[in-house]
Scaffold this active site. Sequence first.
Site, PDB file in Angstrom:
ATOM      1  N   SER A 119      34.294 -41.857-108.089  1.00  0.00           N
ATOM      2  CA  SER A 119      33.746 -42.915-107.928  1.00  0.00           C
ATOM      3  C   SER A 119      32.768 -43.329-108.812  1.00  0.00           C
ATOM      4  O   SER A 119      32.132 -44.570-109.094  1.00  0.00           O
ATOM      5  CB  SER A 119      33.250 -43.448-106.489  1.00  0.00           C
ATOM      6  OG  SER A 119      32.189 -42.259-106.138  1.00  0.00           O
ATOM      7  N   HIS A 140      40.772 -44.657-109.133  1.00  0.00           N
ATOM      8  CA  HIS A 140      39.582 -44.927-107.826  1.00  0.00           C
ATOM      9  C   HIS A 140      40.055 -45.748-106.838  1.00  0.00           C
ATOM     10  O   HIS A 140      40.339 -47.108-106.879  1.00  0.00           O
ATOM     11  CB  HIS A 140      38.232 -45.325-108.595  1.00  0.00           C
ATOM     12  CG  HIS A 140      37.332 -45.707-107.697  1.00  0.00           C
ATOM     13  ND1 HIS A 140      36.336 -46.656-107.603  1.00  0.00           N
ATOM     14  CD2 HIS A 140      36.704 -44.929-106.575  1.00  0.00           C
ATOM     15  CE1 HIS A 140      35.537 -46.513-106.562  1.00  0.00           C
ATOM     16  NE2 HIS A 140      35.815 -45.542-105.976  1.00  0.00           N
ATOM     17  N   GLU A 152      40.989 -48.938-109.106  1.00  0.00           N
ATOM     18  CA  GLU A 152      40.748 -48.909-110.290  1.00  0.00           C
ATOM     19  C   GLU A 152      41.427 -47.818-111.164  1.00  0.00           C
ATOM     20  O   GLU A 152      41.084 -46.587-110.957  1.00  0.00           O
ATOM     21  CB  GLU A 152      39.128 -48.964-110.570  1.00  0.00           C
ATOM     22  CG  GLU A 152      38.356 -49.978-110.016  1.00  0.00           C
ATOM     23  CD  GLU A 152      37.040 -50.123-110.218  1.00  0.00           C
ATOM     24  OE1 GLU A 152      36.254 -50.724-110.534  1.00  0.00           O
ATOM     25  OE2 GLU A 152      36.486 -48.870-109.341  1.00  0.00           O
ATOM     26  N   ASN A 190      32.001 -50.400-108.149  1.00  0.00           N
ATOM     27  CA  ASN A 190      30.792 -49.868-107.851  1.00  0.00           C
ATOM     28  C   ASN A 190      29.518 -50.272-108.881  1.00  0.00           C
ATOM     29  O   ASN A 190      28.374 -50.453-108.034  1.00  0.00           O
ATOM     30  CB  ASN A 190      30.910 -48.354-107.905  1.00  0.00           C
ATOM     31  CG  ASN A 190      31.455 -48.001-106.510  1.00  0.00           C
ATOM     32  OD1 ASN A 190      31.364 -48.706-105.504  1.00  0.00           O
ATOM     33  ND2 ASN A 190      31.794 -46.514-106.502  1.00  0.00           N
TER      34      ASN A 190
HETATM   35  N1  3HC Z   1      41.908 -46.216 -91.585  1.00  0.00           N
HETATM   36  C1  3HC Z   1      43.067 -46.816 -91.524  1.00  0.00           C
HETATM   37  N2  3HC Z   1      43.385 -47.917 -90.921  1.00  0.00           N
HETATM   38  C2  3HC Z   1      42.196 -48.584 -90.663  1.00  0.00           C
HETATM   39  C3  3HC Z   1      41.029 -47.975 -90.539  1.00  0.00           C
HETATM   40  C4  3HC Z   1      40.847 -46.630 -91.118  1.00  0.00           C
HETATM   41  N3  3HC Z   1      39.713 -46.163 -91.114  1.00  0.00           N
HETATM   42  N4  3HC Z   1      40.078 -48.748 -89.822  1.00  0.00           N
HETATM   43  C5  3HC Z   1      40.717 -49.977 -89.484  1.00  0.00           C
HETATM   44  N5  3HC Z   1      41.967 -49.687 -89.896  1.00  0.00           N
HETATM   45  C6  3HC Z   1      43.252 -50.883 -89.621  1.00  0.00           C
HETATM   46  C7  3HC Z   1      43.666 -50.992 -88.180  1.00  0.00           C
HETATM   47  O1  3HC Z   1      44.397 -50.125 -87.979  1.00  0.00           O
HETATM   48  C8  3HC Z   1      44.125 -52.226 -88.491  1.00  0.00           C
HETATM   49  O2  3HC Z   1      45.452 -52.286 -88.791  1.00  0.00           O
HETATM   50  P1  3HC Z   1      46.595 -53.491 -88.623  1.00  0.00           P
HETATM   51  O3  3HC Z   1      45.988 -54.694 -88.983  1.00  0.00           O
HETATM   52  O4  3HC Z   1      47.784 -52.920 -89.297  1.00  0.00           O
HETATM   53  O5  3HC Z   1      46.802 -53.507 -87.060  1.00  0.00           O
HETATM   54  C9  3HC Z   1      43.294 -53.038 -89.522  1.00  0.00           C
HETATM   55  O6  3HC Z   1      42.614 -52.074 -90.208  1.00  0.00           O
HETATM   56  C10 3HC Z   1      42.259 -54.127 -88.809  1.00  0.00           C
HETATM   57  O7  3HC Z   1      41.395 -52.883 -88.122  1.00  0.00           O
HETATM   58  P2  3HC Z   1      40.223 -53.674 -87.053  1.00  0.00           P
HETATM   59  O8  3HC Z   1      40.888 -54.959 -86.597  1.00  0.00           O
HETATM   60  O9  3HC Z   1      39.988 -52.352 -86.019  1.00  0.00           O
HETATM   61  O10 3HC Z   1      38.920 -53.781 -87.913  1.00  0.00           O
HETATM   62  P3  3HC Z   1      38.670 -54.831 -89.164  1.00  0.00           P
HETATM   63  O11 3HC Z   1      39.594 -56.049 -89.050  1.00  0.00           O
HETATM   64  O12 3HC Z   1      37.112 -54.895 -89.003  1.00  0.00           O
HETATM   65  O13 3HC Z   1      39.054 -54.242 -90.411  1.00  0.00           O
HETATM   66  C11 3HC Z   1      38.384 -52.864 -92.051  1.00  0.00           C
HETATM   67  C12 3HC Z   1      38.728 -52.863 -90.829  1.00  0.00           C
HETATM   68  C13 3HC Z   1      39.779 -52.975 -93.129  1.00  0.00           C
HETATM   69  C14 3HC Z   1      37.772 -51.516 -92.457  1.00  0.00           C
HETATM   70  C15 3HC Z   1      37.628 -54.159 -92.571  1.00  0.00           C
HETATM   71  O14 3HC Z   1      36.414 -54.010 -91.856  1.00  0.00           O
HETATM   72  C16 3HC Z   1      37.183 -54.056 -94.152  1.00  0.00           C
HETATM   73  O15 3HC Z   1      38.079 -54.412 -94.979  1.00  0.00           O
HETATM   74  N6  3HC Z   1      35.686 -53.743 -94.334  1.00  0.00           N
HETATM   75  C17 3HC Z   1      35.147 -53.539 -95.809  1.00  0.00           C
HETATM   76  C18 3HC Z   1      35.725 -52.054 -96.183  1.00  0.00           C
HETATM   77  C19 3HC Z   1      35.209 -52.050 -97.658  1.00  0.00           C
HETATM   78  O16 3HC Z   1      34.490 -52.649 -98.092  1.00  0.00           O
HETATM   79  N7  3HC Z   1      35.670 -50.814 -98.331  1.00  0.00           N
HETATM   80  C20 3HC Z   1      35.226 -50.504 -99.636  1.00  0.00           C
HETATM   81  C21 3HC Z   1      33.961 -49.469 -99.325  1.00  0.00           C
HETATM   82  S1  3HC Z   1      33.418 -48.918-101.086  1.00  0.00           S
HETATM   83  C22 3HC Z   1      34.392 -47.599-101.696  1.00  0.00           C
HETATM   84  O17 3HC Z   1      35.168 -47.154-100.903  1.00  0.00           O
HETATM   85  C23 3HC Z   1      33.842 -47.237-103.008  1.00  0.00           C
HETATM   86  C24 3HC Z   1      33.388 -45.973-102.884  1.00  0.00           C
HETATM   87  O18 3HC Z   1      33.396 -45.345-104.211  1.00  0.00           O
HETATM   88  C25 3HC Z   1      31.828 -46.092-102.519  1.00  0.00           C
END
Ligand code: 3HC
Length: 294
Positions: A119, A140, A152, A190
Amino acid sequence: MSIEKVGVLGCGLMGSGIAQVCAQAGLKTMVKEIDQKFIDKGFGVINKNLQRAADKGKITGEKKDEILSNLKGTLEFEDLKDCDLIIEAVPELLDVKNGMYSTLAGICPEKTIFASNTSSLTVVAMAAATGRPDRLCGMHFFNPVPMMRLVEVVKTIATSQETIDSCFEFCRKIGKSPILAKDRSGFIVNRLLIPYMLDAITVLEEGLASTEDIDKGIMLGLNHPMGPLTLADFVGLDTFIEVCDIMFNEFHEKRFSAPPLLKKMVLAGYYGRKSGKGFYDYSGEKPVPTDLGI
Ligand code: 3HC
């Protein structure tokens, strides 16, 4: 080149997610770990994700079994020898990554593409170890991999256009949207995300707003699914500070420098959701803001 068989190095949070989406796309996927317990843990998470999808009627039980049959775990590099693409998702330690690439360089045929899920490291720093700089790129993914649509794809100064084309095609095949990024630490997302999240921590540290109000402000004011402090806990504060430190060392710019509060929290073992405590305390039924003495 069309990618049919995939290798994944590492079965942690990212590696298991990557393996899941590959298997879901019908690709034979071999996951390499250093200890069987990590494979068991990662495959356990995949199984849970698929079971949840089956319970919601999104996939059938047979489909779930079919997906799982595409997945295999191994402790041997040798088992990756016939992969078209190997995606590396191991900790952000360049020596560890390069050791693995050197071993694989002697096992895999010339055609095999290597892609790092780093990342924040510069991808070209791994080029020499692969013995095939033209067939190395960054790929990524974002957490949680099964839900996040973006990848990415990172082109180093040595990556061939053919490699990039194959990786774009692969990303689309596994249901992701690829974007092309240049090989600078933090790539595109990032580079923008880290200063924003660090600013949120500084706002909290300076007492300008509460944990909940910072998150609420961003969620309700900008329609983000998570506020920055919830997101930091979700990513893991240990992982987050590692990314910040790598980017700070690369750019020497204050906007990538971890504020004292973040350093103190990591020293105290407050890693976020994974440790049960970060900006929020997850020990109860609902997360509540942690008393950080501010
Ligand atoms: N793994 C797999 N699926 C997951 C999950 C997980 N950890 N958490 C939630 N889900 C799925 C659920 O099963 C559900 O699936 P469905 O729609 O098919 O039924 C769906 O996600 C929605 O789940 P919830 O209703 O429980 O929860 P939310 O609506 O809050 O969604 C989320 C959860 C998708 C994690 C949402 O909150 C989100 O998009 N958050 C932002 C995540 C983000 O910004 N990620 C990037 C991080 S930065 C990064 O990764 C870069 C690194 O280099 C630092």
